[in-house]
Design a protein around this motif. Structure first.
Motif, short mmCIF file in Angstrom:
data_model
loop_
_atom_site.label_atom_id
_atom_site.label_comp_id
_atom_site.label_asym_id
_atom_site.label_seq_id
_atom_site.Cartn_x
_atom_site.Cartn_y
_atom_site.Cartn_z
N CYS A 55 0.84 -1.20 0.00
CA CYS A 55 0.00 0.00 0.00
C CYS A 55 0.88 1.25 0.00
N THR A 56 0.39 2.27 -0.68
CA THR A 56 1.10 3.55 -0.70
C THR A 56 0.09 4.69 -0.52
N PHE A 57 0.60 5.83 -0.10
CA PHE A 57 -0.22 7.03 0.03
C PHE A 57 -0.01 7.92 -1.19
N LEU A 58 -1.12 8.31 -1.81
CA LEU A 58 -1.11 9.28 -2.90
C LEU A 58 -2.16 10.33 -2.57
N GLN A 59 -1.75 11.57 -2.37
CA GLN A 59 -2.64 12.69 -2.05
C GLN A 59 -3.53 12.38 -0.85
N ASN A 60 -2.92 11.90 0.23
CA ASN A 60 -3.61 11.57 1.49
C ASN A 60 -4.68 10.49 1.34
N GLU A 61 -4.54 9.63 0.35
CA GLU A 61 -5.42 8.48 0.17
C GLU A 61 -4.56 7.23 0.12
N LEU A 62 -5.06 6.14 0.68
CA LEU A 62 -4.32 4.89 0.72
C LEU A 62 -4.73 4.03 -0.47
N TRP A 63 -3.73 3.58 -1.26
CA TRP A 63 -3.97 2.79 -2.46
C TRP A 63 -3.30 1.43 -2.32
N LEU A 64 -3.98 0.41 -2.78
CA LEU A 64 -3.51 -0.96 -2.76
C LEU A 64 -2.95 -1.30 -4.13
N HIS A 65 -1.69 -1.76 -4.18
CA HIS A 65 -1.02 -2.06 -5.45
C HIS A 65 -0.62 -3.54 -5.51
N GLN A 66 -0.51 -4.06 -6.72
CA GLN A 66 0.00 -5.40 -7.01
C GLN A 66 -0.80 -6.54 -6.39
N VAL A 67 -2.04 -6.32 -6.02
CA VAL A 67 -2.91 -7.41 -5.58
C VAL A 67 -3.69 -7.86 -6.81
N THR A 68 -3.58 -9.13 -7.12
CA THR A 68 -4.21 -9.66 -8.33
C THR A 68 -5.57 -10.24 -7.99
N ILE A 69 -6.59 -9.66 -8.58
CA ILE A 69 -7.94 -10.23 -8.54
C ILE A 69 -8.19 -10.74 -9.95
N ALA A 70 -8.24 -12.05 -10.10
CA ALA A 70 -8.36 -12.66 -11.42
C ALA A 70 -9.62 -12.21 -12.12
N LYS A 71 -9.58 -12.24 -13.44
CA LYS A 71 -10.76 -11.85 -14.22
C LYS A 71 -11.90 -12.81 -13.93
N TYR A 72 -13.11 -12.29 -13.92
CA TYR A 72 -14.30 -13.08 -13.69
C TYR A 72 -14.55 -13.94 -14.93
N THR A 73 -14.77 -15.22 -14.72
CA THR A 73 -14.89 -16.16 -15.84
C THR A 73 -16.10 -15.86 -16.72
N GLU A 74 -17.19 -15.36 -16.13
CA GLU A 74 -18.40 -15.08 -16.89
C GLU A 74 -18.44 -13.62 -17.38
N GLY A 75 -17.37 -12.87 -17.14
CA GLY A 75 -17.34 -11.46 -17.53
C GLY A 75 -17.21 -11.31 -19.03
N ASN A 79 -15.12 -6.73 -18.21
CA ASN A 79 -14.26 -7.31 -17.19
C ASN A 79 -13.19 -6.32 -16.74
N HIS A 80 -12.69 -6.49 -15.54
CA HIS A 80 -11.73 -5.55 -14.93
C HIS A 80 -10.29 -5.93 -15.26
N GLU A 81 -9.39 -4.99 -15.01
CA GLU A 81 -7.96 -5.26 -15.14
C GLU A 81 -7.48 -5.92 -13.85
N PRO A 82 -6.78 -7.06 -13.90
CA PRO A 82 -6.47 -7.83 -12.68
C PRO A 82 -5.58 -7.12 -11.66
N THR A 83 -4.61 -6.33 -12.07
CA THR A 83 -3.66 -5.76 -11.09
C THR A 83 -3.76 -4.25 -10.97
N ARG A 84 -4.90 -3.69 -11.23
CA ARG A 84 -5.01 -2.22 -11.15
C ARG A 84 -4.93 -1.76 -9.69
#
Length: 155
Positions: A55-75, A79-84
């Motif tokens: 996690c990092t702080f950008l403009q006093n907000e906490l952001w989660l990086h490099q967590v992979t949520i796999a694409k939804y199979t029925e999407g 569908n979303h980008e896995p590591t955004r």
């Protein structure tokens, strides 16, 4: 319909077991997470990888990086980008505490657990952590072995 019920888990609890080996946790916080539509569906299937997350702080907000949520199979094309990067939701007081402490030398914020609460919201447990030295890791291994031997002798 039965296949879909089997695919979706009742209680999602994904733990980053490697983090407890690599880091010493100083304090823990439970944060909400901003997700898109197909991400929550993929989380309920248990398709999350926390290994490289931070996690990092950008403009006093906490952001989660490099967590992979796999694409939804029925999407579909939606569908979303896995590591955004994903924004974490904490109280202003907690954000200020984390921001001050994370600026210290050698401290980092890492995700240690991903779960869905009883209301159906996805939550992340993050920890303010300090990296362990090699000798600290060896001591932990020794303690674990001693506990295991004591349990074997009891039974």
């Amino acid at each position: 319909m039965a296949k879909e019920k089997d695919r979706i888990k009742k209680n999602v609890n994904i733990v980053n077991r490697r983090a407890s080996y690599e880091y010493e946790f100083l304090s823990k916080y439970i944060a909400g997470i901003m997700l898109t539509g197909t991400e929550i569906k993929s989380i309920r299937e248990g398709n999350v990888n926390l290994q490289d997350g931070f996690c990092t702080f950008l403009q006093n907000e906490l952001w989660l990086h490099q967590v992979t949520i796999a694409k939804y199979t029925e999407g579909t094309y939606n569908n979303h980008e896995p590591t955004r990067p994903r924004k974490l939701l904490l109280n202003k007081k907690e954000l200020n505490q984390l921001n001050k402490k994370s600026e210290e030398q050698g401290l980092t914020i890492i995700p240690i657990r991903f779960f869905v609460n009883d209301r159906g919201f996805a939550k992340v447990e993050v920890a303010l952590a300090r990296g362990k030295k090699l000798y600290d890791k060896r001591e932990d291994i020794k303690e674990r072995d001693v506990k295991r031997e004591l349990q074997r002798e009891r039974f």
